[in-house]
Design a protein around this motif. Structure first.
Motif, PDB file in Angstrom:
ATOM      1  N   MET A 172       0.829  -1.199   0.000  1.00 13.16           N
ATOM      2  CA  MET A 172       0.000   0.000   0.000  1.00 13.16           C
ATOM      3  C   MET A 172       0.871   1.260   0.000  1.00 13.16           C
ATOM      4  N   MET A 173       1.948   1.194   0.780  1.00 14.92           N
ATOM      5  CA  MET A 173       2.859   2.342   0.862  1.00 14.92           C
ATOM      6  C   MET A 173       3.536   2.597  -0.479  1.00 14.92           C
ATOM      7  N   LYS A 174       3.915   1.516  -1.161  1.00 12.92           N
ATOM      8  CA  LYS A 174       4.551   1.655  -2.472  1.00 12.92           C
ATOM      9  C   LYS A 174       3.593   2.284  -3.481  1.00 12.92           C
ATOM     10  N   LEU A 175       2.321   1.878  -3.409  1.00 10.19           N
ATOM     11  CA  LEU A 175       1.320   2.450  -4.307  1.00 10.19           C
ATOM     12  C   LEU A 175       1.139   3.937  -4.027  1.00 10.19           C
ATOM     13  N   PHE A 176       1.115   4.306  -2.738  1.00  7.86           N
ATOM     14  CA  PHE A 176       0.976   5.713  -2.375  1.00  7.86           C
ATOM     15  C   PHE A 176       2.164   6.534  -2.880  1.00  7.86           C
ATOM     16  N   LEU A 177       3.374   6.002  -2.710  1.00 11.91           N
ATOM     17  CA  LEU A 177       4.569   6.716  -3.182  1.00 11.91           C
ATOM     18  C   LEU A 177       4.574   6.836  -4.700  1.00 11.91           C
ATOM     19  N   PHE A 178       4.100   5.785  -5.378  1.00  7.04           N
ATOM     20  CA  PHE A 178       4.031   5.841  -6.845  1.00  7.04           C
ATOM     21  C   PHE A 178       3.032   6.905  -7.293  1.00  7.04           C
ATOM     22  N   LEU A 179       1.859   6.944  -6.641  1.00 13.19           N
ATOM     23  CA  LEU A 179       0.862   7.962  -6.998  1.00 13.19           C
ATOM     24  C   LEU A 179       1.382   9.364  -6.707  1.00 13.19           C
ATOM     25  N   LEU A 180       2.106   9.509  -5.584  1.00 12.27           N
ATOM     26  CA  LEU A 180       2.669  10.814  -5.238  1.00 12.27           C
ATOM     27  C   LEU A 180       3.699  11.249  -6.272  1.00 12.27           C
ATOM     28  N   TYR A 181       4.535  10.312  -6.697  1.00 11.65           N
ATOM     29  CA  TYR A 181       5.541  10.616  -7.717  1.00 11.65           C
ATOM     30  C   TYR A 181       4.878  10.958  -9.049  1.00 11.65           C
ATOM     31  N   PHE A 182       3.810  10.219  -9.390  1.00 16.72           N
ATOM     32  CA  PHE A 182       3.107  10.458 -10.656  1.00 16.72           C
ATOM     33  C   PHE A 182       2.449  11.835 -10.656  1.00 16.72           C
ATOM     34  N   VAL A 183       1.826  12.196  -9.535  1.00 13.91           N
ATOM     35  CA  VAL A 183       1.171  13.508  -9.442  1.00 13.91           C
ATOM     36  C   VAL A 183       2.202  14.625  -9.514  1.00 13.91           C
ATOM     37  N   SER A 184       3.328  14.453  -8.807  1.00 16.66           N
ATOM     38  CA  SER A 184       4.382  15.479  -8.844  1.00 16.66           C
ATOM     39  C   SER A 184       4.992  15.622 -10.224  1.00 16.66           C
ATOM     40  N   LEU A 185       4.951  14.548 -11.020  1.00 13.92           N
ATOM     41  CA  LEU A 185       5.480  14.620 -12.381  1.00 13.92           C
ATOM     42  C   LEU A 185       4.504  15.272 -13.336  1.00 13.92           C
ATOM     43  N   ILE A 186       3.211  14.995 -13.150  1.00 13.78           N
ATOM     44  CA  ILE A 186       2.193  15.483 -14.077  1.00 13.78           C
ATOM     45  C   ILE A 186       1.741  16.903 -13.725  1.00 13.78           C
ATOM     46  N   LEU A 187       1.735  17.254 -12.441  1.00 14.21           N
ATOM     47  CA  LEU A 187       1.181  18.533 -12.005  1.00 14.21           C
ATOM     48  C   LEU A 187       1.800  19.750 -12.689  1.00 14.21           C
ATOM     49  N   PRO A 188       3.144  19.817 -12.854  1.00 15.25           N
ATOM     50  CA  PRO A 188       3.695  20.995 -13.547  1.00 15.25           C
ATOM     51  C   PRO A 188       3.157  21.177 -14.952  1.00 15.25           C
ATOM     52  N   PHE A 189       2.944  20.066 -15.681  1.00 18.53           N
ATOM     53  CA  PHE A 189       2.440  20.175 -17.043  1.00 18.53           C
ATOM     54  C   PHE A 189       0.969  20.589 -17.063  1.00 18.53           C
ATOM     55  N   VAL A 190       0.207  20.146 -16.069  1.00 17.37           N
ATOM     56  CA  VAL A 190      -1.182  20.601 -15.955  1.00 17.37           C
ATOM     57  C   VAL A 190      -1.216  22.099 -15.696  1.00 17.37           C
ATOM     58  N   CYS A 191      -0.315  22.568 -14.826  1.00 20.98           N
ATOM     59  CA  CYS A 191      -0.241  24.005 -14.540  1.00 20.98           C
ATOM     60  C   CYS A 191       0.160  24.796 -15.782  1.00 20.98           C
ATOM     61  N   VAL A 192       1.051  24.233 -16.586  1.00 20.13           N
ATOM     62  CA  VAL A 192       1.459  24.906 -17.831  1.00 20.13           C
ATOM     63  C   VAL A 192       0.264  25.043 -18.764  1.00 20.13           C
ATOM     64  N   LEU A 193      -0.519  23.969 -18.912  1.00 18.82           N
ATOM     65  CA  LEU A 193      -1.666  24.016 -19.814  1.00 18.82           C
ATOM     66  C   LEU A 193      -2.725  25.000 -19.310  1.00 18.82           C
ATOM     67  N   VAL A 194      -2.920  25.076 -18.003  1.00 23.66           N
ATOM     68  CA  VAL A 194      -3.852  26.068 -17.448  1.00 23.66           C
ATOM     69  C   VAL A 194      -3.329  27.481 -17.702  1.00 23.66           C
ATOM     70  N   SER A 195      -2.014  27.658 -17.554  1.00 23.00           N
ATOM     71  CA  SER A 195      -1.409  28.967 -17.842  1.00 23.00           C
ATOM     72  C   SER A 195      -1.596  29.344 -19.304  1.00 23.00           C
ATOM     73  N   VAL A 196      -1.450  28.364 -20.193  1.00 24.21           N
ATOM     74  CA  VAL A 196      -1.680  28.614 -21.618  1.00 24.21           C
ATOM     75  C   VAL A 196      -3.113  29.076 -21.852  1.00 24.21           C
ATOM     76  N   ALA A 197      -4.066  28.442 -21.165  1.00 29.03           N
ATOM     77  CA  ALA A 197      -5.472  28.815 -21.334  1.00 29.03           C
ATOM     78  C   ALA A 197      -5.704  30.276 -20.953  1.00 29.03           C
ATOM     79  N   PHE A 198      -5.190  30.680 -19.803  1.00 27.36           N
ATOM     80  CA  PHE A 198      -5.412  32.058 -19.372  1.00 27.36           C
ATOM     81  C   PHE A 198      -4.557  33.048 -20.164  1.00 27.36           C
ATOM     82  N   TYR A 199      -3.422  32.576 -20.689  1.00 23.02           N
ATOM     83  CA  TYR A 199      -2.614  33.460 -21.534  1.00 23.02           C
ATOM     84  C   TYR A 199      -3.359  33.809 -22.819  1.00 23.02           C
ATOM     85  N   THR A 200      -4.074  32.839 -23.387  1.00 25.65           N
ATOM     86  CA  THR A 200      -4.867  33.143 -24.585  1.00 25.65           C
ATOM     87  C   THR A 200      -5.951  34.176 -24.273  1.00 25.65           C
TER      88      THR A 200
END
Length: 311
Positions: A1-29
């Motif tokens: 269970m702990m390994k799954l939690f760490l994997f999800l945490l790592y996945f979110v930390s990897l994906i979150l910056p790109f989600v923020c970039v796409l949101v920034s692109v939306a408001f930049y337009t």
């Protein structure tokens, strides 16, 4: 269970910056459309949400829900894959963001930037070719010639900055200017060359020949609709945002607050140029690169080499 939690945490930390970039692109337009509206003495988007603040999400939903039209004579596989490749290449640039505290860094971040920005032209070229349309192919050919040409002076300027700092690591380039000096104050000429190359590399006015509506209908993306067009659109604006950050990093540096404020100013600079400067002719575009900018950067490179040899 702990390994799954760490994997999800790592996945979110990897994906979150790109989600923020796409949101920034939306408001930049949205910011771009608002500023262009006031430049042209008219109203920008103001219907969806409070003062039009939800307009980018409405446009995104409309684009991705539309039917994906496939041209009858298109080369299907590269035609479908190219928008995703272009967006992925644009997002790869954000791995180079000069965080002050981070465990993963590129020790040759400047070289990585040059490589990644050079790859982008292949997506444009294949997208224009695979559409099997004379308008899209001509836009792709323009894009290839323009990007290759302006990469030459841009590379000289970036490597000259790295030579002055003595490092190819973006974090060191940024920190080297915090307490000592700013490359921008040393050489306004080199920063002017970089800004010109930045506009040309991102296909923005007055160098928007890749998408010249008056000659090419819509350029290399004329056959794209729905999600394909949206991904190309997001990739272009994402590259503009990162190029603004990269400019501030190599020419101003400083702390995070100074960089954030300066980046917002340069992001608005893109919009101001589009709203005020007319498109130049294509022969003027090439003449500016090979006759003016290249001569300037070669002279500056020689001057820096002579100064470093004697001092």
């Amino acid at each position: 269970m702990m390994k799954l939690f760490l994997f999800l945490l790592y996945f979110v930390s990897l994906i979150l910056p790109f989600v923020c970039v796409l949101v920034s692109v939306a408001f930049y337009t949205l910011v771009e459309r608002k500023v262009l509206g006031y430049i042209m003495i008219r109203k920008g988007p103001n219907k969806v949400g409070y003062s039009g603040i939800m307009q980018p999400f409405s446009d995104a939903g409309k684009l991705f829900s539309k039917e994906y039209v496939m041209p009858g004579f298109a080369n299907v596989v590269p035609f479908v894959l190219c928008p995703a490749v272009i967006l992925f290449t644009s997002m790869m640039l954000w791995f180079l963001y000069p965080y002050s505290y981070v465990s993963m860094v590129f020790t040759c971040g400047i070289v990585q930037f040059l490589v990644t920005s050079g790859i982008h032209v292949y997506g444009v070229m294949v997208a224009g070719w695979s559409s099997n349309s004379k308008y899209s192919l001509l836009g792709a050919v323009r894009g290839v010639a323009q990007s290759i040409s302006y990469e030459v002076p841009m590379t000289f300027v970036v490597l000259m900055v790295a030579f002055c700092i003595g490092s190819l690591w973006l974090q060191e380039v940024k920190m080297g200017q915090e307490n000592m000096f700013s490359i921008l104050t040393m050489s306004l000429l080199s920063s002017g060359v970089w800004v010109t190359c930045m506009l040309a590399e991102t296909n923005r006015a007055p160098f928007d020949f890749v998408e010249g509506e008056s000659e090419l209908v819509s350029g290399f993306n004329v056959e794209y609709s729905s999600g394909g067009f949206a991904m190309i659109f997001m990739a272009e604006y994402g590259a503009m945002l990162f190029n603004s950050i990269f400019f501030i990093t190599i020419f101003l540096g400083g702390n995070e607050l100074l960089m954030s404020v300066s980046t917002m100013v340069w992001v608005l600079f893109f919009v101001w140029i589009r709203g005020t400067v007319p498109r130049i002719r294509y022969d003027q575009l090439m003449g500016l690169c090979w006759k003016v900018l290249l001569s300037v950067v070669l002279s500056m490179t020689g001057f820096v080499a002579i100064i470093s040899f004697f001092f």
